[in-house]
Write an enzyme that holds these catalytic residues in place. Sequence first.
Site, short mmCIF file in Angstrom:
data_model
loop_
_atom_site.label_atom_id
_atom_site.label_comp_id
_atom_site.label_asym_id
_atom_site.label_seq_id
_atom_site.Cartn_x
_atom_site.Cartn_y
_atom_site.Cartn_z
N SER A 206 0.79 -1.23 0.00
CA SER A 206 0.00 0.00 0.00
C SER A 206 0.82 1.28 0.00
O SER A 206 0.27 2.35 -0.18
CB SER A 206 -0.90 0.02 1.24
OG SER A 206 -1.76 -1.10 1.24
N HIS A 207 2.11 1.19 0.22
CA HIS A 207 2.93 2.41 0.27
C HIS A 207 3.42 2.71 -1.14
O HIS A 207 4.38 2.15 -1.62
CB HIS A 207 4.10 2.23 1.25
CG HIS A 207 4.75 3.52 1.62
ND1 HIS A 207 5.98 3.88 1.18
CD2 HIS A 207 4.30 4.53 2.40
CE1 HIS A 207 6.30 5.06 1.67
NE2 HIS A 207 5.29 5.48 2.41
#
Length: 148
Positions: free
Chosen positions: A45-46
């Site tokens: 998700s980063h």
Amino acid sequence: MTATEILARMPYGKDFLFVDEILKFDENGITGTYLFKRDLVFYESHFENNPVTPGVILTETMAQIGLVCFGIYLLKDQEANTKPAFAMTSNSIEFLKPVYPGDKVWVTSEKTYFRFNKLSCKVTMKNSIGEILCKGTIAGMLIRHGNG
């Protein structure tokens, strides 16, 4: 105290341990490594489709090697057979280059201050070709449980 004994006393579970090996250590400093495996959960998700290691994780890696591992070694006679807890009290980190999934890093810490169980260090993280990825100072204190 050996590198294996230092790692055995780390107060983290396997999912939050950012130290693979301790290469050298003495009363003035410590050097260790960590490989940022491609399957670490935060990469999902980063920055989707372009994962990069979050600065907070880089700081944690520097603190685990440069402060906690080093502190365990420095306190080897006081805290025998325990897993001491450390609290980061301050940090000032300059991020210079990104760290990507699959990168191995080398963290070197040099003691600047150690008194009354407070440790302050100058910490540098480098990549496999010796480029500085981030650097700064990290300080923390040993937290004693129970009567301490």
